[in-house]
Design a protein around this motif. Structure first.
Motif, PDB file in Angstrom:
ATOM      1  N   ILE A  73       7.740  17.151  47.814  1.00  0.00           N
ATOM      2  CA  ILE A  73       7.780  15.834  48.459  1.00  0.00           C
ATOM      3  C   ILE A  73       8.867  15.820  49.530  1.00  0.00           C
ATOM      4  CG2 ILE A  73       8.346  13.401  48.123  1.00  0.00           C
ATOM      5  CD1 ILE A  73       7.063  13.634  45.334  1.00  0.00           C
ATOM      6  N   PHE A  74      10.036  16.359  49.209  1.00  0.00           N
ATOM      7  CA  PHE A  74      11.132  16.388  50.178  1.00  0.00           C
ATOM      8  C   PHE A  74      10.746  17.222  51.401  1.00  0.00           C
ATOM      9  CE2 PHE A  74      15.073  15.393  47.332  1.00  0.00           C
ATOM     10  CZ  PHE A  74      14.545  14.138  47.098  1.00  0.00           C
ATOM     11  N   THR A  75      10.078  18.342  51.177  1.00  0.00           N
ATOM     12  CA  THR A  75       9.645  19.190  52.294  1.00  0.00           C
ATOM     13  C   THR A  75       8.726  18.413  53.229  1.00  0.00           C
ATOM     14  OG1 THR A  75       9.812  21.199  50.954  1.00  0.00           O
ATOM     15  CG2 THR A  75       8.418  21.307  52.905  1.00  0.00           C
ATOM     16  N   LYS A  76       7.811  17.628  52.654  1.00  0.00           N
ATOM     17  CA  LYS A  76       6.873  16.856  53.467  1.00  0.00           C
ATOM     18  C   LYS A  76       7.588  15.717  54.195  1.00  0.00           C
ATOM     19  CE  LYS A  76       2.840  18.103  50.735  1.00  0.00           C
ATOM     20  NZ  LYS A  76       1.593  17.644  50.096  1.00  0.00           N
ATOM     21  N   LEU A  77       8.540  15.084  53.529  1.00  0.00           N
ATOM     22  CA  LEU A  77       9.298  14.014  54.173  1.00  0.00           C
ATOM     23  C   LEU A  77      10.118  14.549  55.344  1.00  0.00           C
ATOM     24  CD1 LEU A  77      10.505  11.988  51.055  1.00  0.00           C
ATOM     25  CD2 LEU A  77       9.021  11.129  52.892  1.00  0.00           C
ATOM     26  N   ILE A  78      10.703  15.709  55.177  1.00  0.00           N
ATOM     27  CA  ILE A  78      11.479  16.318  56.260  1.00  0.00           C
ATOM     28  C   ILE A  78      10.579  16.568  57.467  1.00  0.00           C
ATOM     29  CG2 ILE A  78      12.627  18.457  56.971  1.00  0.00           C
ATOM     30  CD1 ILE A  78      13.919  18.487  54.150  1.00  0.00           C
ATOM     31  N   ARG A  79       9.356  17.031  57.210  1.00  0.00           N
ATOM     32  CA  ARG A  79       8.405  17.269  58.299  1.00  0.00           C
ATOM     33  C   ARG A  79       8.085  15.954  59.014  1.00  0.00           C
ATOM     34  NH1 ARG A  79       3.035  20.965  57.505  1.00  0.00           N
ATOM     35  NH2 ARG A  79       4.670  22.359  56.736  1.00  0.00           N
ATOM     36  N   GLU A  80       7.895  14.881  58.253  1.00  0.00           N
ATOM     37  CA  GLU A  80       7.619  13.575  58.851  1.00  0.00           C
ATOM     38  C   GLU A  80       8.803  13.096  59.690  1.00  0.00           C
ATOM     39  OE1 GLU A  80       5.443  10.356  56.799  1.00  0.00           O
ATOM     40  OE2 GLU A  80       5.548  11.641  55.032  1.00  0.00           O
ATOM     41  N   LEU A  81      10.016  13.291  59.171  1.00  0.00           N
ATOM     42  CA  LEU A  81      11.212  12.869  59.903  1.00  0.00           C
ATOM     43  C   LEU A  81      11.338  13.624  61.220  1.00  0.00           C
ATOM     44  CD1 LEU A  81      13.661  12.769  56.862  1.00  0.00           C
ATOM     45  CD2 LEU A  81      13.092  10.785  58.287  1.00  0.00           C
ATOM     46  N   VAL A  82      11.113  14.930  61.174  1.00  0.00           N
ATOM     47  CA  VAL A  82      11.199  15.760  62.378  1.00  0.00           C
ATOM     48  C   VAL A  82      10.201  15.291  63.425  1.00  0.00           C
ATOM     49  CG1 VAL A  82      10.782  18.081  63.295  1.00  0.00           C
ATOM     50  CG2 VAL A  82      12.127  17.801  61.205  1.00  0.00           C
ATOM     51  N   VAL A  83       8.959  15.085  63.003  1.00  0.00           N
ATOM     52  CA  VAL A  83       7.901  14.691  63.942  1.00  0.00           C
ATOM     53  C   VAL A  83       8.168  13.303  64.526  1.00  0.00           C
ATOM     54  CG1 VAL A  83       5.450  14.102  64.110  1.00  0.00           C
ATOM     55  CG2 VAL A  83       6.164  16.172  62.901  1.00  0.00           C
ATOM     56  N   ASP A  89      22.528  12.960  54.224  1.00  0.00           N
ATOM     57  CA  ASP A  89      22.851  14.137  55.032  1.00  0.00           C
ATOM     58  C   ASP A  89      21.595  14.937  55.353  1.00  0.00           C
ATOM     59  OD1 ASP A  89      24.791  16.027  56.214  1.00  0.00           O
ATOM     60  OD2 ASP A  89      24.140  17.349  54.587  1.00  0.00           O
ATOM     61  N   THR A  90      20.700  15.073  54.388  1.00  0.00           N
ATOM     62  CA  THR A  90      19.447  15.801  54.600  1.00  0.00           C
ATOM     63  C   THR A  90      18.580  15.079  55.617  1.00  0.00           C
ATOM     64  OG1 THR A  90      19.523  16.586  52.314  1.00  0.00           O
ATOM     65  CG2 THR A  90      17.409  16.739  53.449  1.00  0.00           C
ATOM     66  N   ILE A  91      18.543  13.749  55.517  1.00  0.00           N
ATOM     67  CA  ILE A  91      17.778  12.940  56.469  1.00  0.00           C
ATOM     68  C   ILE A  91      18.333  13.103  57.882  1.00  0.00           C
ATOM     69  CG2 ILE A  91      17.223  10.571  57.151  1.00  0.00           C
ATOM     70  CD1 ILE A  91      17.213   9.875  54.130  1.00  0.00           C
ATOM     71  N   ASP A  92      19.648  12.996  58.007  1.00  0.00           N
ATOM     72  CA  ASP A  92      20.274  13.096  59.324  1.00  0.00           C
ATOM     73  C   ASP A  92      20.014  14.461  59.973  1.00  0.00           C
ATOM     74  OD1 ASP A  92      21.230  10.556  59.009  1.00  0.00           O
ATOM     75  OD2 ASP A  92      23.256  11.159  58.430  1.00  0.00           O
ATOM     76  N   LYS A  93      20.047  15.520  59.173  1.00  0.00           N
ATOM     77  CA  LYS A  93      19.784  16.861  59.706  1.00  0.00           C
ATOM     78  C   LYS A  93      18.344  16.982  60.210  1.00  0.00           C
ATOM     79  CE  LYS A  93      23.243  19.414  57.005  1.00  0.00           C
ATOM     80  NZ  LYS A  93      23.465  20.385  55.911  1.00  0.00           N
ATOM     81  N   ALA A  94      17.410  16.399  59.471  1.00  0.00           N
ATOM     82  CA  ALA A  94      16.000  16.454  59.885  1.00  0.00           C
ATOM     83  C   ALA A  94      15.783  15.675  61.175  1.00  0.00           C
ATOM     84  CB  ALA A  94      15.108  15.908  58.776  1.00  0.00           C
ATOM     85  N   VAL A  95      16.416  14.504  61.285  1.00  0.00           N
ATOM     86  CA  VAL A  95      16.294  13.689  62.491  1.00  0.00           C
ATOM     87  C   VAL A  95      16.892  14.425  63.691  1.00  0.00           C
ATOM     88  CG1 VAL A  95      17.059  11.563  63.619  1.00  0.00           C
ATOM     89  CG2 VAL A  95      16.234  11.495  61.254  1.00  0.00           C
ATOM     90  N   ALA A  96      18.055  15.022  63.481  1.00  0.00           N
ATOM     91  CA  ALA A  96      18.696  15.775  64.564  1.00  0.00           C
ATOM     92  C   ALA A  96      17.831  16.953  64.992  1.00  0.00           C
ATOM     93  CB  ALA A  96      20.073  16.269  64.114  1.00  0.00           C
ATOM     94  N   ARG A  97      17.202  17.584  64.024  1.00  0.00           N
ATOM     95  CA  ARG A  97      16.317  18.712  64.321  1.00  0.00           C
ATOM     96  C   ARG A  97      15.135  18.245  65.166  1.00  0.00           C
ATOM     97  NH1 ARG A  97      13.634  21.569  59.279  1.00  0.00           N
ATOM     98  NH2 ARG A  97      11.633  21.985  60.249  1.00  0.00           N
ATOM     99  N   GLY A  98      14.579  17.085  64.820  1.00  0.00           N
ATOM    100  CA  GLY A  98      13.453  16.563  65.580  1.00  0.00           C
ATOM    101  C   GLY A  98      13.841  16.126  66.978  1.00  0.00           C
ATOM    102  N   ALA A  99      15.063  15.639  67.121  1.00  0.00           N
ATOM    103  CA  ALA A  99      15.530  15.166  68.426  1.00  0.00           C
ATOM    104  C   ALA A  99      15.879  16.327  69.352  1.00  0.00           C
ATOM    105  CB  ALA A  99      16.745  14.267  68.256  1.00  0.00           C
ATOM    106  N   GLY A 100      16.018  17.526  68.793  1.00  0.00           N
ATOM    107  CA  GLY A 100      16.328  18.705  69.591  1.00  0.00           C
ATOM    108  C   GLY A 100      15.093  19.221  70.308  1.00  0.00           C
ATOM    109  N   THR A 101      15.183  20.433  70.780  1.00  0.00           N
ATOM    110  CA  THR A 101      14.079  21.021  71.557  1.00  0.00           C
ATOM    111  C   THR A 101      13.555  22.279  70.893  1.00  0.00           C
ATOM    112  OG1 THR A 101      15.671  22.249  72.907  1.00  0.00           O
ATOM    113  CG2 THR A 101      14.924  20.100  73.737  1.00  0.00           C
TER     114      THR A 101
END
Length: 247
Positions: free
Chosen positions: A24-34, A64-76
């Motif tokens: 579930i966490f893996t899928k949520l991270i993917r959603e956050l990134v996208v 912290d996990t959420i913030d990292k995923a968001v930062a990853r998505g905001a990158g290039t």
């Protein structure tokens, strides 16, 4: 749904979902990134991202996990090249099944989805074959509570409907655009929901016996176990007595 509580369905599935928390966490991270990639990293300016952050926090994901995923998505990072895909089909007893995916390889995903339908006695349909049966809707559920208080606050905040169920649970439905504002109003009034999500609610349902319920839930579980699948929706109506017999 069909005059009885959705709460039993939520409780029944929670144990299985908790067992798959890592997935579930893996899928949520993917959603956050996208979501961050599509609309930016600021949830105040990106309602879609805010909804997913809320969903992740509800699932007890660390900030912290959420913030990292968001930062990853905001990158290039071109490695995060996911696209949304939706597949439609039928399970046992003619139950409509809607499958939402985030994938970096459509050929792989559709092959896996087709295999799951085939193995569990269903059929993958064409685009539009069942989507018209579903409406994207906000749903806020309370295991128990003061019906009058919940109704007053929910309707004042813009909810579409409030339904009190036989088991004492209460379901609030909203237009999906109003989901977060209604939920925020409930929480601000001291009413913390036991479950809240934007889901796809069916306009008609198919009531299942034990055999049909086992087959449909088997299909849903097999689909949800695939890495590319984010959400699986059906119009199955499983009576509480049948759910209890499956536990």
């Amino acid at each position: 749904m069909a005059g009885h509580s959705k709460w039993a369905n939520i409780k029944h599935r929670k144990a299985a979902q908790d067992a798959k928390r890592g997935k579930i966490f893996t899928k949520l991270i993917r959603e956050l990134v996208v979501a961050a990639k599509a609309g930016g990293p600021n949830p105040d300016d990106n309602p879609g991202l805010r909804a997913i952050i809320d969903k992740a926090l509800t699932a007890n994901m660390k900030r912290d996990t959420i913030d990292k995923a968001v930062a990853r998505g905001a990158g290039t990072d071109d490695e995060d090249n996911y696209e949304a895909a939706t597949y439609e089909g039928y399970g046992a007893a003619g139950v409509a099944v809607l499958v939402e995916c985030l994938t970096d390889n459509r050929n792989r995903t559709v092959a896996e989805v087709r295999h799951a339908f085939s193995k569990r006695g269903g059929n993958l349909g064409t685009d539009g074959s069942v989507a018209y049966l579903f409406t994207r809707t906000g749903q806020i559920s309370f295991a128990e509570g003061d019906e009058d208080q919940i109704m007053e606050i929910a309707l004042d905040a813009g909810a579409e409907d409030v339904v009190a169920n036989d088991d004492g649970s209460i379901d609030v439905t909203t237009a999906f655009e109003d989901f977060l504002s209604v939920k925020d109003a409930m929480v601000a009034a001291g009413l913390t929901p036991d479950h809240a999500e934007v889901t796809m609610l069916p306009s008609t349902t198919v009531e299942l016996d034990k055999s049909g319920a086992e087959k449909v839930m088997g299909l849903v579980d097999m689909l949800e176990d695939l890495d590319d699948i984010q959400n699986v929706y059906t119009n199955a109506d499983i009576p509480d007595s049948v759910l209890e017999s499956l536990e």
